[in-house]
Design an enzyme around this catalytic site. Structure first.
Site, PDB file in Angstrom:
ATOM      1  N   LYS A 186       1.183  -1.200  -0.296  1.00 43.08           N
ATOM      2  CA  LYS A 186       0.047  -0.115  -0.582  1.00 43.08           C
ATOM      3  C   LYS A 186       1.004   1.729  -0.340  1.00 43.08           C
ATOM      4  O   LYS A 186       1.491   1.288   1.235  1.00 43.08           O
ATOM      5  CB  LYS A 186      -1.070  -0.034   1.015  1.00 43.08           C
ATOM      6  CG  LYS A 186      -1.488   1.183   1.090  1.00 43.08           C
ATOM      7  CD  LYS A 186      -2.600   1.599   0.263  1.00 43.08           C
ATOM      8  CE  LYS A 186      -3.895   2.502   0.793  1.00 43.08           C
ATOM      9  NZ  LYS A 186      -3.035   3.849   0.494  1.00 43.08           N
ATOM     10  N   GLY A 243       4.196   3.931  11.067  1.00 46.38           N
ATOM     11  CA  GLY A 243       3.440   5.062  10.714  1.00 46.38           C
ATOM     12  C   GLY A 243       3.128   5.243  11.749  1.00 46.38           C
ATOM     13  O   GLY A 243       3.974   4.479  12.909  1.00 46.38           O
ATOM     14  N   SER A 244       1.938   6.217  12.076  1.00 40.77           N
ATOM     15  CA  SER A 244       2.018   6.614  13.233  1.00 40.77           C
ATOM     16  C   SER A 244       1.023   5.355  14.508  1.00 40.77           C
ATOM     17  O   SER A 244       0.780   4.652  14.392  1.00 40.77           O
ATOM     18  CB  SER A 244       0.878   7.650  13.026  1.00 40.77           C
ATOM     19  OG  SER A 244      -0.131   6.935  12.751  1.00 40.77           O
ATOM     20  N   GLY A 247      -2.545   5.582  13.435  1.00 40.63           N
ATOM     21  CA  GLY A 247      -3.236   4.887  12.088  1.00 40.63           C
ATOM     22  C   GLY A 247      -2.497   3.221  11.951  1.00 40.63           C
ATOM     23  O   GLY A 247      -3.774   2.085  12.341  1.00 40.63           O
ATOM     24  N   GLY A 248      -1.373   2.782  12.999  1.00 43.52           N
ATOM     25  CA  GLY A 248      -1.072   1.559  13.383  1.00 43.52           C
ATOM     26  C   GLY A 248      -1.899   0.855  13.990  1.00 43.52           C
ATOM     27  O   GLY A 248      -1.996  -0.575  14.156  1.00 43.52           O
ATOM     28  N   GLU A 267       6.054  -0.372  13.880  1.00 42.27           N
ATOM     29  CA  GLU A 267       6.283   0.505  14.121  1.00 42.27           C
ATOM     30  C   GLU A 267       5.635   1.708  14.071  1.00 42.27           C
ATOM     31  O   GLU A 267       5.094   2.031  13.668  1.00 42.27           O
ATOM     32  CB  GLU A 267       8.141   0.715  13.237  1.00 42.27           C
ATOM     33  CG  GLU A 267       9.062   1.447  14.107  1.00 42.27           C
ATOM     34  CD  GLU A 267       9.276   2.293  13.056  1.00 42.27           C
ATOM     35  OE1 GLU A 267      10.076   3.760  12.593  1.00 42.27           O
ATOM     36  OE2 GLU A 267      10.194   1.323  12.849  1.00 42.27           O
ATOM     37  N   CYS A 304      12.207   8.132  13.239  1.00 44.03           N
ATOM     38  CA  CYS A 304      11.858   7.310  14.026  1.00 44.03           C
ATOM     39  C   CYS A 304      12.303   7.513  15.334  1.00 44.03           C
ATOM     40  O   CYS A 304      11.952   6.866  16.454  1.00 44.03           O
ATOM     41  CB  CYS A 304      11.440   6.075  13.308  1.00 44.03           C
ATOM     42  SG  CYS A 304      12.278   5.193  12.867  1.00 44.03           S
ATOM     43  N   GLU A 393       5.029  11.390  21.379  1.00 43.17           N
ATOM     44  CA  GLU A 393       6.246  11.776  20.624  1.00 43.17           C
ATOM     45  C   GLU A 393       5.480  13.054  20.167  1.00 43.17           C
ATOM     46  O   GLU A 393       4.493  13.521  19.772  1.00 43.17           O
ATOM     47  CB  GLU A 393       6.345  10.807  19.413  1.00 43.17           C
ATOM     48  CG  GLU A 393       6.639  10.720  17.978  1.00 43.17           C
ATOM     49  CD  GLU A 393       7.619   9.473  17.042  1.00 43.17           C
ATOM     50  OE1 GLU A 393       8.583   9.491  16.013  1.00 43.17           O
ATOM     51  OE2 GLU A 393       6.318   9.329  17.101  1.00 43.17           O
TER      52      GLU A 393
END
Length: 508
Positions: A186, A243-244, A247-248, A267, A304, A393
């Site tokens: 994706k 990603g965030s 969302g993750g 992650e 990251c 973060e």
């Protein structure tokens, strides 16, 4: 190879070796230059890609290690053939400097070649042979044999901050292909033209090696339903995501809630704290501050492993460190972030931190659109411990100094941390005893521990761990960088009483 100036994206998806367009379009938003239309992904395209991947698995999943190694090396070759286009288009889309894209392309190619070399050796298969304890067999004919086998089609989500190394042909894709798993990617809408070029390189390698075209597909753009359809597709057996946290976590929950739950290797975020022990700060406060500032603003803080927190004991050395960090960050000009959305989220995070009780601004910036400048804050440990949001973060060039009374309070701060990708200790020889007291706590909090270094820059090697306890990643036993990352896409199979003629070739 076509010249850079002649490159024009076709804006289509790659589904099982075929370019497919959809009626709905989205436009890219490059940092410089004009955008291009790209076809919007759909759940129907996801289904077609997953079915092609499953069909490809029956040949690719049973290919030899040599064949897969040749394929990985062919992808690396094809990426290098497109080097100048990748740099030009990637820099234009993301705003990252050309040198950063050149280095990232080198890392992407290197990790493909590393995976190829690693699977040729065969150690990753973890082959084991045993005779039965209750029914002994001849020594030359063990009754039980075990090896790792690929799990099936894998879904990969491209990352916003690494258009090459954590995207279409990045570490997740390289390790899955090395394991023998077809991949459905994706693509991230922040750099769709870069994704298209890399997808073309992969498909050229597929054709060059004579593989089933379903071994790789790229679905561009699309709303949330596209990602949801991908992780919930019954033919997908695992997911790689960078990603965030929000969302993750949503995708992780979908994977866990499936009729057949599957692993989600995500992650999700990390503040990568540094603990500066007293003798080191007393001796090297200005050098430590300069090094921290450089690490903090690298890539506009969009790493990251960005070290967002420095924990320092109160006193004159702490004040010297804080002033030196402020001075170093003041000299840094504005930088372009990957998207306006990321820049907006940075400003929101900065403003929230600045408005939090007990937090003092040492350096405040003004920024607009995709441009940001560094920000620096300081807070005492009592206020930091009282407000969990200060440990979250802020993606960008923001630093927070947490001042502590003594080593006991430093341990208290360490104990309060959530899971991290990295934790750093800065120490002098005289700090050894203090470091030994901290280490048991730090080991439980992070996947990678550093001494007298800075965590930005993740080397691709056998011993690297890029993962950690939640929320740094969703699986604390895995890494997304290094050769151990292949292990995510494998499962052990035991073969009992098999004659040699029926065993996989790697067990014969």
């Amino acid at each position: 190879m076509v010249a850079d100036s002649a490159f024009f994206p076709h804006g289509q998806h790659f589904i099982g070796g075929i370019r497919i367009a959809t009626a709905a379009k989205f436009h890219s938003a490059p940092a410089t230059g004009s955008g291009h239309p790209f076809s919007v992904g759909t759940p129907a395209l996801v289904d077609a890609a997953c079915r092609a991947a499953e069909e490809a698995f029956w040949s690719y999943g049973y290919s030899t290690r040599g064949e897969r190694s040749d394929f990985l090396e062919a992808i690396a070759d094809e990426i290098e053939l497109r080097a100048e286009i990748i740099t030009e288009v990637g820099s234009r889309e993301t705003g990252l400097p050309a040198t950063r894209l050149i280095n990232e392309r080198g890392r992407t190619v290197m990790q493909l070649r590393l995976m190829a070399a690693h699977i040729r050796q065969g150690d990753y298969l973890e082959r084991r042979h045993d005779s039965s304890l209750t029914a002994p067999q001849p020594e030359e004919s063990p009754r039980f044999r075990m090896m790792q086998r690929p799990i099936g089609p894998v879904a990969v989500f491209g990352a916003s901050n690494f258009p090459l190394a954590f995207s279409v042909a990045g570490g997740d894709t390289a390790s899955a292909l090395a394991a023998g798993c077809p991949v459905v990617v994706k693509g991230h809408s922040a750099h769709p033209a870069t994704a298209e070029i890399i997808a073309e390189a992969i498909m050229a390698a597929v054709n060059r090696c004579g593989l089933h075209p379903g071994v790789f597909s790229l679905v561009q753009g699309g709303r949330r339903d596209v990602g949801e359809a991908l992780v919930q597709h019954p033919l997908i057996k695992a997911v790689g995501f960078t990603g965030s946290l929000g969302g993750g976590r949503a995708l992780f929950d979908l994977c866990a809630g499936r009729a057949e739950p599957i692993p989600f290797f995500g992650e999700l975020g990390s503040v990568n704290p540094m603990f500066l022990l007293p003798h080191a700060v007393a001796l090297h406060s200005e050098a430590l501050a300069a090094g921290w500032a450089a690490s903090l603003v690298m890539g506009a803080g969009q790493f990251c492993t960005n070290p967002g927190i420095a924990v320092v004991m109160q006193g004159d050395a702490c004040e010297t460190f804080a002033e030196a960090a402020r001075a170093a960050l003041t000299r840094v000009g504005s930088q372009t972030m990957l998207t306006e959305g990321i820049a907006c989220a940075y400003r929101d995070g900065r403003d929230r931190m600045g408005a939090t009780a007990g937090v003092q601004a040492l350096l405040s910036s003004t920024c607009a659109l995709r441009e940001v400048s560094p920000d620096l804050f300081i807070v005492n440990a009592e206020d930091w411990l009282a407000d969990h949001s200060l440990a979250e973060e802020v993606f960008g060039p923001l630093g927070l100094i947490v001042s502590v009374r003594d080593l006991d309070q430093m341990r208290e701060v360490a104990s309060a941390l959530a899971g991290q990708l990295t934790i750093t200790l800065h120490l002098d020889e005289a700090d050894t005893e203090a470091a030994l007291q901290l280490l048991p706590t730090l080991e439980r909090k992070a996947g990678r521990l550093l001494v007298n270094g800075f965590p930005t820059g993740v080397e691709v090697c056998d011993a690297m761990v890029h993962g950690g306890p939640y929320p740094a990643s969703t699986n604390f036993g895995a890494t997304s960088v290094g050769t151990l990352s292949i292990r995510r896409w494998l499962r052990p199979v035991c073969y009992q009483g098999f004659p040699p003629s029926l065993l996989p070739k790697d067990l014969q």
